[in-house]
Design a protein around this motif. Structure first.
Motif, PDB file in Angstrom:
ATOM      1  N   UNK A 120     102.339 -84.760 -45.813  1.00 14.38           N
ATOM      2  CA  UNK A 120     102.259 -84.859 -44.353  1.00 14.38           C
ATOM      3  C   UNK A 120     103.624 -84.766 -43.700  1.00 14.38           C
ATOM      4  N   UNK A 121     104.630 -85.420 -44.305  1.00  9.48           N
ATOM      5  CA  UNK A 121     105.991 -85.363 -43.772  1.00  9.48           C
ATOM      6  C   UNK A 121     106.515 -83.935 -43.777  1.00  9.48           C
ATOM      7  N   UNK A 122     106.199 -83.200 -44.853  1.00 10.57           N
ATOM      8  CA  UNK A 122     106.700 -81.832 -44.991  1.00 10.57           C
ATOM      9  C   UNK A 122     105.969 -80.877 -44.057  1.00 10.57           C
ATOM     10  N   UNK A 123     104.647 -80.953 -44.035  1.00  8.93           N
ATOM     11  CA  UNK A 123     103.840 -80.021 -43.249  1.00  8.93           C
ATOM     12  C   UNK A 123     104.142 -80.144 -41.754  1.00  8.93           C
ATOM     13  N   UNK A 124     104.341 -81.372 -41.281  1.00  9.99           N
ATOM     14  CA  UNK A 124     104.561 -81.578 -39.850  1.00  9.99           C
ATOM     15  C   UNK A 124     106.040 -81.665 -39.482  1.00  9.99           C
ATOM     16  N   UNK A 125     106.899 -81.353 -40.434  1.00  6.29           N
ATOM     17  CA  UNK A 125     108.331 -81.303 -40.135  1.00  6.29           C
ATOM     18  C   UNK A 125     108.876 -82.621 -39.642  1.00  6.29           C
ATOM     19  N   UNK A 126     108.398 -83.742 -40.217  1.00  8.50           N
ATOM     20  CA  UNK A 126     108.807 -85.063 -39.754  1.00  8.50           C
ATOM     21  C   UNK A 126     110.077 -85.526 -40.460  1.00  8.50           C
ATOM     22  N   UNK A 127     110.817 -86.464 -39.831  1.00  9.42           N
ATOM     23  CA  UNK A 127     112.024 -86.989 -40.472  1.00  9.42           C
ATOM     24  C   UNK A 127     111.675 -87.832 -41.685  1.00  9.42           C
ATOM     25  N   UNK A 128     112.671 -88.333 -42.367  1.00 12.69           N
ATOM     26  CA  UNK A 128     112.457 -89.153 -43.565  1.00 12.69           C
ATOM     27  C   UNK A 128     111.478 -90.284 -43.263  1.00 12.69           C
ATOM     28  N   UNK A 129     110.632 -90.572 -44.239  1.00 17.26           N
ATOM     29  CA  UNK A 129     109.585 -91.569 -44.040  1.00 17.26           C
ATOM     30  C   UNK A 129     110.095 -92.946 -43.666  1.00 17.26           C
ATOM     31  N   UNK A 130     111.357 -93.241 -44.007  1.00  8.73           N
ATOM     32  CA  UNK A 130     111.907 -94.572 -43.708  1.00  8.73           C
ATOM     33  C   UNK A 130     112.408 -94.689 -42.271  1.00  8.73           C
ATOM     34  N   UNK A 131     112.416 -93.575 -41.534  1.00  8.74           N
ATOM     35  CA  UNK A 131     112.899 -93.620 -40.154  1.00  8.74           C
ATOM     36  C   UNK A 131     112.001 -94.523 -39.317  1.00  8.74           C
ATOM     37  N   UNK A 132     112.620 -95.359 -38.495  1.00 11.89           N
ATOM     38  CA  UNK A 132     111.867 -96.311 -37.686  1.00 11.89           C
ATOM     39  C   UNK A 132     111.139 -95.598 -36.557  1.00 11.89           C
ATOM     40  N   UNK A 133     109.899 -96.002 -36.316  1.00 16.53           N
ATOM     41  CA  UNK A 133     109.069 -95.394 -35.282  1.00 16.53           C
ATOM     42  C   UNK A 133     109.682 -95.589 -33.895  1.00 16.53           C
ATOM     43  N   UNK A 134     110.344 -96.717 -33.686  1.00 16.64           N
ATOM     44  CA  UNK A 134     110.877 -97.051 -32.362  1.00 16.64           C
ATOM     45  C   UNK A 134     111.956 -96.088 -31.875  1.00 16.64           C
ATOM     46  N   UNK A 135     112.585 -95.330 -32.792  1.00 18.41           N
ATOM     47  CA  UNK A 135     113.666 -94.430 -32.371  1.00 18.41           C
ATOM     48  C   UNK A 135     113.257 -92.954 -32.471  1.00 18.41           C
ATOM     49  N   UNK A 136     111.963 -92.689 -32.653  1.00 15.05           N
ATOM     50  CA  UNK A 136     111.496 -91.307 -32.700  1.00 15.05           C
ATOM     51  C   UNK A 136     111.585 -90.674 -31.320  1.00 15.05           C
ATOM     52  N   UNK A 137     111.860 -89.375 -31.286  1.00 15.30           N
ATOM     53  CA  UNK A 137     111.776 -88.648 -30.025  1.00 15.30           C
ATOM     54  C   UNK A 137     110.298 -88.491 -29.670  1.00 15.30           C
ATOM     55  N   UNK A 138     110.024 -88.083 -28.423  1.00 18.32           N
ATOM     56  CA  UNK A 138     108.636 -87.915 -27.989  1.00 18.32           C
ATOM     57  C   UNK A 138     107.907 -86.906 -28.875  1.00 18.32           C
ATOM     58  N   UNK A 139     108.573 -85.780 -29.203  1.00 17.41           N
ATOM     59  CA  UNK A 139     107.950 -84.764 -30.051  1.00 17.41           C
ATOM     60  C   UNK A 139     107.667 -85.273 -31.451  1.00 17.41           C
ATOM     61  N   UNK A 140     108.610 -86.028 -32.021  1.00 22.75           N
ATOM     62  CA  UNK A 140     108.409 -86.594 -33.356  1.00 22.75           C
ATOM     63  C   UNK A 140     107.281 -87.611 -33.347  1.00 22.75           C
ATOM     64  N   UNK A 141     107.174 -88.391 -32.263  1.00 22.36           N
ATOM     65  CA  UNK A 141     106.098 -89.381 -32.164  1.00 22.36           C
ATOM     66  C   UNK A 141     104.739 -88.698 -32.117  1.00 22.36           C
ATOM     67  N   UNK A 142     104.635 -87.603 -31.364  1.00 26.45           N
ATOM     68  CA  UNK A 142     103.379 -86.855 -31.285  1.00 26.45           C
ATOM     69  C   UNK A 142     102.994 -86.326 -32.654  1.00 26.45           C
ATOM     70  N   UNK A 143     103.948 -85.716 -33.361  1.00 32.67           N
ATOM     71  CA  UNK A 143     103.637 -85.140 -34.674  1.00 32.67           C
ATOM     72  C   UNK A 143     103.319 -86.222 -35.704  1.00 32.67           C
ATOM     73  N   UNK A 144     103.924 -87.397 -35.551  1.00 36.56           N
ATOM     74  CA  UNK A 144     103.599 -88.514 -36.451  1.00 36.56           C
ATOM     75  C   UNK A 144     102.154 -88.948 -36.255  1.00 36.56           C
ATOM     76  N   UNK A 145     101.726 -89.039 -34.997  1.00 39.72           N
ATOM     77  CA  UNK A 145     100.332 -89.402 -34.721  1.00 39.72           C
ATOM     78  C   UNK A 145      99.372 -88.384 -35.308  1.00 39.72           C
ATOM     79  N   UNK A 146      99.656 -87.110 -35.088  1.00 43.86           N
ATOM     80  CA  UNK A 146      98.761 -86.058 -35.570  1.00 43.86           C
ATOM     81  C   UNK A 146      98.741 -86.015 -37.096  1.00 43.86           C
ATOM     82  N   UNK A 147      99.906 -86.209 -37.726  1.00 46.79           N
ATOM     83  CA  UNK A 147      99.963 -86.217 -39.190  1.00 46.79           C
ATOM     84  C   UNK A 147      99.115 -87.354 -39.749  1.00 46.79           C
ATOM     85  N   UNK A 148      99.201 -88.523 -39.115  1.00 52.42           N
ATOM     86  CA  UNK A 148      98.393 -89.660 -39.560  1.00 52.42           C
ATOM     87  C   UNK A 148      96.910 -89.383 -39.437  1.00 52.42           C
TER      88      UNK A 148
END
Length: 471
Positions: A120-148
């Motif tokens: 999921x991290x690879x397919x959606x181009x997300x940052x390292x899994x240990x990155x804190x959710x609170x500091x995600x950009x808006x685009x990264x937050x959207x892709x994290x939701x969709x990946x989940x």
């Protein structure tokens, strides 16, 4: 064909005279559109079981009653609701934890869950899994939701215009990927959008207006100009700024982005850039100079000059540093690498920036500090003004931006996303004293309100204000 969603004569108290009828077959993709404040988000909340019908209305999801205690737990396995404000639904500490929670609740083996999260991290181009959710950009937050959600695989996916916070091209490609997965698995999708190109991906499209749903599928699919206020932000910006102005007044910097990922939407990741999109007075000296700033370690250092009356668009791929750059301009975060100067030689201090900058964040809910709309907007006005003067000034700017007068006493956090955006922009314009900084200001706005906002910005620029925004 099996019916996944059935709504009959649903009355939503927050939408006067509403009476909603809707039948959604299993495996179909439904788009819903409409102007700000008509009840699109409210309707999805009823389908998700967050709101309950009063005296009137029937809602069934896969035959389950969202308001029955017997069906409530079953419905949570069937339907997933993604609100428009990204961080509302990100409840875990890290990206990896956010992705793994669904498979764990489904009873997957730990090793299978780990492999799924890595993919999921690879397919959606997300940052390292240990990155804190609170500091995600808006685009990264959207892709994290969709990946989940792609790992959780609900039978019904409800998306409340979550892609509005992404660049139009990236949003369309991500939507196509989501719908491709949905159609392969037979998943039913209901999504809200105001972009015509996104609505064209749906099987059927409904417009919510005056408390009713109207089928507008044929108009969406075949009309080049709908006359329905459904266009992309990019079209609006071109219309208001014009290509000729943009080509004549370039002050561009660019840098190499992060490594390209071998995925559908990020094969050509857009590098960070800042470009003048409007005309500024000739001979005007820059009042703010960003010197040797780096979007991320290892990238080229960039320098930009912002001049009075100018308009500047910040662009870049998801995670390129757009939001961080705008927060830095607004004095909300310290400068990690580089320096901010005024008069080209004196370093700005954060307190000085806060005094001249009106800032509207990507998620408007992050901006509210008061309990009512009116109080929140006038809280940023100069201290030397009396309370009554502040109220009148706040009412005037809210009226000019098109915010409904009857909601001035409402809690801003309980408004629709589009209404929250209007309040955030009104507050930023009230606070600005020479510089207006807005992070994706068009997300959540319909065509009418976009044009109103841009007209107000144009008037303020004539008086010397500089406008910096991302898209």
């Amino acid at each position: 064909m099996k019916t996944m969603v059935q709504v009959r004569k649903l009355h939503m108290p927050f939408v006067p005279d509403s009476e909603i009828d809707l039948t959604v077959p299993e495996g179909s993709v439904i788009g819903i559109t409409g102007d700000i404040g008509v009840g699109k988000s409210e309707l999805l909340r009823y389908l998700a079981g967050i709101r309950r019908p009063g005296e009137m209305g029937l809602v069934l999801v896969d035959g389950l009653d969202p308001y029955s205690h017997l069906d409530e737990r079953k419905l949570r396995r069937v339907a997933s609701y993604v609100p428009q404000s990204c961080h509302e639904s990100l409840l875990q500490n890290t990206v990896a934890r956010e992705l793994v929670i669904g498979p764990e609740n489904t009873g997957w083996e730990p090793e299978k869950s780990r492999r799924a999260v890595k993919k999921g991290l690879k397919v959606f181009g997300l940052p390292a899994g240990k990155k804190r959710v609170s500091i995600l950009s808006a685009g990264e937050a959207v892709r994290t939701m969709i990946a989940g959600l792609s790992l959780d695989q609900p039978e019904l996916l409800l998306m409340d215009d979550i892609l509005a916070q992404l660049h139009a091209g990236e949003a369309l490609e991500l939507l196509r990927f989501i719908l491709g997965l949905a159609r392969k698995s037979g998943q039913t999708v209901i999504f809200v959008s105001r972009r015509q190109e996104e609505l064209m991906e749906a099987d059927r499209v409904y417009r919510l207006e005056m408390g009713r749903l109207f089928d507008c599928t044929e108009k969406i699919m075949h009309a080049s100009d709908l006359g329905m206020d459904i266009r992309s932000e990019k079209q609006t910006i071109r219309k208001n700024h014009g290509k000729s102005e943009e080509s004549k007044n370039d002050e561009t910097g660019s840098a190499s982005g992060n490594k390209d990922l071998k995925n559908y939407a990020w094969k050509k990741k857009e590098a960070f850039s800042c470009k003048c999109t409007g005309v500024f007075k000739k001979g005007a000296d820059p009042f703010l100079h960003v010197s040797h700033w780096r979007p991320s370690p290892g990238t080229l250092s960039l320098s930009f000059r912002f001049r009075p009356t100018g308009a500047y668009r910040v662009r870049g791929g998801t995670g390129a540093g757009k939001s961080e750059f705008l927060k830095m301009l607004a004095g909300r975060t310290p400068v990690a690498e580089g320096i901010l100067l005024h008069d080209n030689e004196t370093a700005f201090r954060p307190k000085e920036l806060i005094q001249i900058v009106g800032y509207a964040p990507a998620d408007p809910a992050d901006d509210f500090i008061r309990d009512t709309v009116l109080e929140d907007v006038f809280s940023g006005l100069p201290l030397e003004m009396s309370k009554e003067e502040k109220k009148e000034a706040a009412k005037d700017i809210l009226r000019r931006i098109g915010f409904p007068e009857e909601k001035l006493r409402a809690n801003p956090r309980k408004l629709s996303f589009g209404e929250m955006r209007l309040v955030s922009l009104a507050g930023a314009m009230a606070r600005q004293n020479g510089l207006l900084v807005a992070d994706n200001p068009f997300a959540g706005l319909d065509q009418t309100h976009m044009e109103i906002f841009l007209k107000m910005v144009k008037e303020m620029r004539k008086e010397g204000m500089c406008f910096v925004y991302s898209e």
